[in-house]
Design an enzyme around this catalytic site. Structure first.
Site, mmCIF file in Angstrom:
data_model
loop_
_atom_site.group_PDB
_atom_site.id
_atom_site.type_symbol
_atom_site.label_atom_id
_atom_site.label_comp_id
_atom_site.label_asym_id
_atom_site.label_seq_id
_atom_site.Cartn_x
_atom_site.Cartn_y
_atom_site.Cartn_z
ATOM 1 N N GLN A 10 47.155 42.841 49.200
ATOM 2 C CA GLN A 10 48.432 42.395 49.856
ATOM 3 C C GLN A 10 49.692 43.123 49.331
ATOM 4 O OE1 GLN A 10 48.385 38.129 49.893
ATOM 5 N NE2 GLN A 10 50.300 38.100 51.168
ATOM 6 N N SER A 90 43.559 42.929 43.311
ATOM 7 C CA SER A 90 43.651 41.520 43.941
ATOM 8 C C SER A 90 42.819 41.295 45.087
ATOM 9 C CB SER A 90 45.233 41.301 44.282
ATOM 10 O OG SER A 90 45.463 39.911 44.577
ATOM 11 N N LEU A 91 43.433 41.153 46.433
ATOM 12 C CA LEU A 91 42.508 40.961 47.539
ATOM 13 C C LEU A 91 41.581 41.978 47.753
ATOM 14 C CD1 LEU A 91 41.772 39.554 50.314
ATOM 15 C CD2 LEU A 91 43.819 41.140 51.198
ATOM 16 N N ARG A 115 40.969 31.531 50.857
ATOM 17 C CA ARG A 115 41.474 31.884 49.476
ATOM 18 C C ARG A 115 43.091 31.982 49.798
ATOM 19 N NH1 ARG A 115 43.542 37.238 47.328
ATOM 20 N NH2 ARG A 115 43.342 37.341 45.426
ATOM 21 N N HIS A 199 48.617 34.855 41.137
ATOM 22 C CA HIS A 199 47.949 35.305 39.972
ATOM 23 C C HIS A 199 48.540 34.601 38.704
ATOM 24 C CE1 HIS A 199 45.317 38.102 41.835
ATOM 25 N NE2 HIS A 199 46.292 38.591 42.617
ATOM 26 N N GLN A 248 40.298 34.862 39.378
ATOM 27 C CA GLN A 248 41.237 36.114 39.518
ATOM 28 C C GLN A 248 42.544 35.614 40.298
ATOM 29 O OE1 GLN A 248 41.787 37.752 43.151
ATOM 30 N NE2 GLN A 248 41.174 39.815 42.796
#
Length: 309
Positions: A10, A90-91, A115, A199, A248
């Site tokens: 993202q 991340s993603l 998510r 996060h 995560q």
């Protein structure tokens, strides 16, 4: 030559981001496949937006996953080398796992949409915030966050590159931490246009929901080594992968450590597999001696695949 591949997440999305891949029909075919799985026209969203819809977390995350895999399939169709090791920011970690054949796309897309919803719903709109701090070392940022917390949460959540760290938490605490970091010598602190403190430990509820969902997600044996954001290390079993993915959501993205681990493993070339060039810039700052190439359009795929043959 040893190839590492990284997948953006993202923040790399933009309207028209897949327009440069027309030479590779598999890109549009993959978006159509993903759209059928989700019941949404992802190609139209990528091509035409509007930006407000494209940037909604519940849309951005599955769309970026589909886009990353579309570019990976184009890379392989062009004769691009299969990477020895992969990671995602991340993603992007989910795209890395699909490329490594641990996750099927038809399971990964609903997982990523869940998510996104869990992360968005963990903190009421307007309560949390994120900010990028530039020109400061990790220790001074950690100290600034500790000083600024004052009973709230603010903490480093993305260790992106030397001199570029993202913090997140309660909005007021983030604003105080920006001022504290500047007082300690940071060059800039900028609030980011995001809808949740991703996060950070404020997303613990999202991590718990994700862990429960992941129990029923089929995960296969890895065909490529994947380094995870939480510790920049591989998870060798399906249970360990599920644990890493759940953690995560509410843990820092250790991108500097991840790229440094690529170097330790002998990686000589890194390819950024997806729209944009965000990770290319970060990787160059972390590993100056490694050749880093983005696959930001069809021409870049041709150039990179040719250079690595």
């Amino acid at each position: 030559m040893k190839l590492g591949m990284v997948f953006p997440g993202q923040g790399s999305q933009s309207v028209g981001m897949l327009a440069g891949y027309d030479a590779y029909p598999v890109v549009r075919e993959t978006l159509a496949e993903a759209g059928a799985i989700l019941g949404q026209d992802l190609w139209a969203l990528a091509a035409d937006g509007p930006a407000e819809e494209l940037n909604r977390t519940v849309n951005t995350q599955p769309l970026m996953l589909a886009a990353d895999i579309a570019v990976y399939r184009a890379w392989r169709a062009a004769g691009g080398t299969k990477p020895a090791i992969v990671a995602g920011h991340s993603l992007g970690e989910y795209a890395a796992l699909v490329a490594a054949e641990a996750l099927e796309l038809n399971a990964a897309l609903p997982l990523v949409r869940f998510r996104a919803q869990a992360m968005q719903e963990a903190v009421p709109a307007g309560v949390g915030a994120m900010a990028a701090i530039m020109g400061a070392d990790d220790e001074s940022i950690i100290a600034a966050c500790a000083e600024a917390a004052q009973g709230q949460v603010v903490e480093p959540v993305n260790f992106n590159a030397p001199g570029q760290t993202v913090i997140a938490g309660h909005r007021e605490a983030v604003e105080r931490a920006i001022a504290a970091a500047k007082a300690k010598g940071a060059k800039r602190g900028v609030l980011l246009p995001v809808s949740a403190p991703f996060h950070s430990s404020l997303l613990k509820a999202a991590a718990e929901r994700l862990a429960a969902y992941l129990v029923n997600v089929p995960i296969s044996t890895l065909r490529i080594r994947v380094l995870h954001n939480v510790d920049a290390r591989p998870a060798e079993t399906p249970e360990a992968i599920r644990s890493a993915l759940a953690k995560q959501a509410a843990s820092p993205v250790r991108w500097v450590q991840t790229v440094q681990a690529f170097v330790t493993e002998g990686v000589t070339h890194i390819v950024e597999c997806g729209p944009g060039q965000v990770l290319t810039g970060l990787c160059k700052r972390i590993a100056a001696d490694v050749t880093v190439m983005p696959l930001a359009d069809g021409g870049a795929i041709d150039a990179a695949s040719g250079a690595l043959k």
